[in-house]
Design a protein around this motif. Structure first.
Motif, PDB file in Angstrom:
ATOM      1  N   UNK A  16       0.797  -1.234   0.000  1.00 36.66           N
ATOM      2  CA  UNK A  16       0.000   0.000   0.000  1.00 36.66           C
ATOM      3  C   UNK A  16       0.829   1.283   0.000  1.00 36.66           C
ATOM      4  N   UNK A  17       2.144   1.158  -0.034  1.00 36.97           N
ATOM      5  CA  UNK A  17       2.981   2.362  -0.001  1.00 36.97           C
ATOM      6  C   UNK A  17       3.307   2.902  -1.394  1.00 36.97           C
ATOM      7  N   UNK A  18       2.794   2.248  -2.449  1.00 35.89           N
ATOM      8  CA  UNK A  18       3.029   2.765  -3.797  1.00 35.89           C
ATOM      9  C   UNK A  18       1.786   2.580  -4.653  1.00 35.89           C
ATOM     10  N   UNK A  19       1.648   3.424  -5.631  1.00 41.05           N
ATOM     11  CA  UNK A  19       0.521   3.328  -6.554  1.00 41.05           C
ATOM     12  C   UNK A  19       0.571   2.004  -7.311  1.00 41.05           C
ATOM     13  N   UNK A  20       1.780   1.535  -7.648  1.00 42.32           N
ATOM     14  CA  UNK A  20       1.914   0.265  -8.350  1.00 42.32           C
ATOM     15  C   UNK A  20       1.436  -0.885  -7.464  1.00 42.32           C
ATOM     16  N   UNK A  21       1.793  -0.842  -6.187  1.00 42.56           N
ATOM     17  CA  UNK A  21       1.354  -1.874  -5.255  1.00 42.56           C
ATOM     18  C   UNK A  21      -0.150  -1.862  -5.067  1.00 42.56           C
ATOM     19  N   UNK A  22      -0.720  -0.684  -4.970  1.00 41.35           N
ATOM     20  CA  UNK A  22      -2.169  -0.551  -4.829  1.00 41.35           C
ATOM     21  C   UNK A  22      -2.857  -1.132  -6.071  1.00 41.35           C
ATOM     22  N   UNK A  23      -2.302  -0.848  -7.253  1.00 36.62           N
ATOM     23  CA  UNK A  23      -2.848  -1.408  -8.491  1.00 36.62           C
ATOM     24  C   UNK A  23      -2.758  -2.924  -8.511  1.00 36.62           C
ATOM     25  N   UNK A  24      -1.641  -3.466  -8.011  1.00 34.71           N
ATOM     26  CA  UNK A  24      -1.467  -4.911  -7.933  1.00 34.71           C
ATOM     27  C   UNK A  24      -2.522  -5.532  -7.017  1.00 34.71           C
ATOM     28  N   UNK A  25      -2.779  -4.893  -5.874  1.00 35.85           N
ATOM     29  CA  UNK A  25      -3.809  -5.385  -4.956  1.00 35.85           C
ATOM     30  C   UNK A  25      -5.186  -5.319  -5.604  1.00 35.85           C
ATOM     31  N   UNK A  26      -5.465  -4.216  -6.282  1.00 39.47           N
ATOM     32  CA  UNK A  26      -6.758  -4.054  -6.962  1.00 39.47           C
ATOM     33  C   UNK A  26      -6.945  -5.176  -7.996  1.00 39.47           C
TER      34      UNK A  26
END
Length: 142
Positions: free
Chosen positions: A120-130
């Motif tokens: 959750x500390x990066x936009x890329x990580x948030x996209x991966x979770x989504x």
């Protein structure tokens, strides 16, 4: 331009239409006030330390925001909204806050053996979770 988000507004990917996107853009541009953030944080399982890590703010700066009831700048506001949206999506997919909170804490093979909340500390990580939540929602497990 558009109206900004209010504390009472609910954020869910399912409910977002074009009008809501403009509301989110307006909210990001105006910045999220600390009291609105506190309302969001109180509904999440994340500690102040985790939030400060996700937003790339020192805990000391975070405490100053709280004390001074500051407004987060657009970059931090956008990250707060992104995390909130993915969190609400997770609750929707898992059908229950406790189940999703447990998933966030558990090491995940599909995500390279790390705990989902660590992304959750990066936009890329948030996209991966989504993306992972969408796969789970549609029964496509890696």
């Amino acid at each position: 331009m558009g109206r900004a988000l209010k504390t009472s507004d609910s954020l869910s990917y399912k409910l977002i239409d074009d009008k809501d996107v403009f509301m989110l853009i307006s909210t990001v541009r105006e910045g999220i006030k600390y009291n609105m953030f506190q309302n969001i944080a109180d509904k999440s399982p994340f500690s102040t330390s985790e939030w400060s890590n996700y937003l790339h703010l020192s805990e000391r700066t975070f405490q100053r925001y709280k004390k001074e009831k500051r407004t987060f700048d657009p970059l931090h506001s956008e990250k707060i909204l992104e995390i909130t949206l993915v969190y609400n999506k997770g609750i929707e997919v898992f059908g229950d806050k406790d189940n999703f909170d447990a998933w966030l804490e558990a090491k995940n093979v599909a995500l390279g053996g790390i705990r989902p909340k660590e992304l959750l500390d990066s936009t890329f990580g948030i996209g991966l979770l989504r993306d992972e939540l969408m796969r789970i929602e549609h029964g496509v497990l890696a």
